[in-house]
Scaffold this active site. Structure first.
Site, PDB file in Angstrom:
ATOM      1  N   LYS A 193      -4.101   3.370   4.475  1.00 43.72           N
ATOM      2  CA  LYS A 193      -4.291   4.616   5.227  1.00 43.72           C
ATOM      3  C   LYS A 193      -3.027   4.999   5.993  1.00 43.72           C
ATOM      4  CE  LYS A 193      -4.707   2.488   9.384  1.00 43.72           C
ATOM      5  NZ  LYS A 193      -3.979   2.765  10.648  1.00 43.72           N
ATOM      6  N   THR A 250      -6.212   8.070  11.981  1.00 44.91           N
ATOM      7  CA  THR A 250      -4.766   7.889  11.841  1.00 44.91           C
ATOM      8  C   THR A 250      -4.082   9.157  11.352  1.00 44.91           C
ATOM      9  OG1 THR A 250      -5.270   5.601  11.243  1.00 44.91           O
ATOM     10  CG2 THR A 250      -3.016   6.318  10.933  1.00 44.91           C
TER      11      THR A 250
END
Length: 343
Positions: A193, A250
């Protein structure tokens, strides 16, 4: 219980605070003597969490042996590049009788070997020195955890019993922990990610809107899950906290150093300049190379990762990378079931 937290950055410090507030005996280890002295004297980690006052009970130290002595749990929160050396240090200092549970909260892949963190740990650590290995991951900015914002994460271990022990040690009214046994999926979701977050920061800097952000996150999740399933992960892990949850947080927040690094990529800065500017390890840049190579080895399409790799490691322009990404051959968006059948 006594818990040794190895790594006095923002995340290590925030997790040490959670543990201390849960009435555990916490030793926070770091290499920087002046930083450790400052934490002990002021109960503030000025460099990483300047707005947070730490519990008086936290003991900071530069002496690894002191931190490890009689610890029943060891929490590793050092950069990916330091994992192997840290494990070698544990081999020298741990005694067979202690056998702590060792948990890591590091999100990356070892660059040279392309191994997951727990694979490095298993490769280096003598098995008689620990009870079990576990990974703690999920959508969790250190700054928000430190101020007791509601946070939910996952702890994964091949031993469900060990995962449940870690769950009990960390859980409180603001920090909720779920258990999982899919270590592969949780670690790959955490590592990959960060690459997509680079892309999110990049398109933010270029002024693209919500359409582009939604597309990036959705297609980013698709390529993360493709590689993860090929490497043995449970596909359902990627729609959980350590997958889509961590990806969303994120890719959408300036708290994320990878998101901030993506903005610098869009400004044309080279890798070394980005590292200097952020002043912390940007795991996504390092993981991008390892993931690109893994995708080639496993014959998996990861177009976002590939575009960022060409920009970071082959000096392709941002415009060229975006055009190559958008002008790929048309594809069919498949259901999860078809995706699994193809794998």
């Amino acid at each position: 219980m006594k818990v040794a937290v190895l790594g006095a950055g923002s995340w290590g410090t925030a997790l040490a605070k959670v543990l201390a507030e849960n009435d555990h005996e916490v030793y926070l280890w770091g290499r920087n003597a002046s930083q450790i002295q400052q934490i002990n004297e002021t109960k503030i980690n000025q460099k990483y969490l300047p707005d947070t006052v730490l519990p008086e009970s936290i003991m900071a130290t530069t002496d690894l042996a002191t931190a490890l002595h009689e610890a029943r749990m060891i929490l590793i929160v050092v950069p990916t590049s330091a994992i192997r050396q840290t494990m070698e240090n544990l081999n020298d200092l741990l005694v067979n009788e202690s056998q702590p549970i060792i948990v890591h909260a590091t999100k990356g892949l070892e660059q040279e070997t392309k191994l997951r963190i727990s694979e490095v740990m298993e490769e280096v650590l003598k098995p008689e020195l620990y009870e079990a290995l576990a990974v703690l991951s999920g959508p969790s900015h250190a700054e928000e955890v430190a101020r007791q914002d509601i946070t939910t994460v996952t702890v994964a271990s091949h031993s469900l019993t060990a995962a449940q022990i870690v769950q009990d040690v960390f859980m409180n009214r603001y920090f909720r922990v779920y258990t999982n046994t899919d270590v592969i999926g949780v670690e790959l979701g955490a590592a990959l990610k960060n690459i997509i977050a680079l892309g999110a920061g990049l398109i933010e800097e270029l002024g693209y809107g919500d359409n582009a952000k939604a597309a990036l996150i959705t297609r980013g999740l698709a390529e993360i899950s493709r590689l993860g399933v090929r490497m043995g992960a449970d596909p359902l892990t990627f729609i959980g906290l350590s997958g889509v949850g961590d990806l969303i947080v994120t890719c959408t927040s300036p708290h994320s150093r990878n998101w901030r690094a993506g903005r610098l990529i869009a400004q044309g800065l080279a890798r070394e300049e980005i590292f200097e500017n952020v002043q912390m390890v940007v795991e996504g840049i390092l993981t991008c190379k390892a993931a690109y190579e893994l995708a080639k080895e496993h014959e998996i399409e990861m177009p976002i990762t590939e575009a960022l790799y060409h920009r970071l490691y082959e000096n392709a322009s941002v415009a060229e990378s975006l055009e190559a990404l958008m002008m790929r051959e048309g594809k069919q968006e498949v259901s999860l079931q078809k995706h699994l059948e193809q794998e």
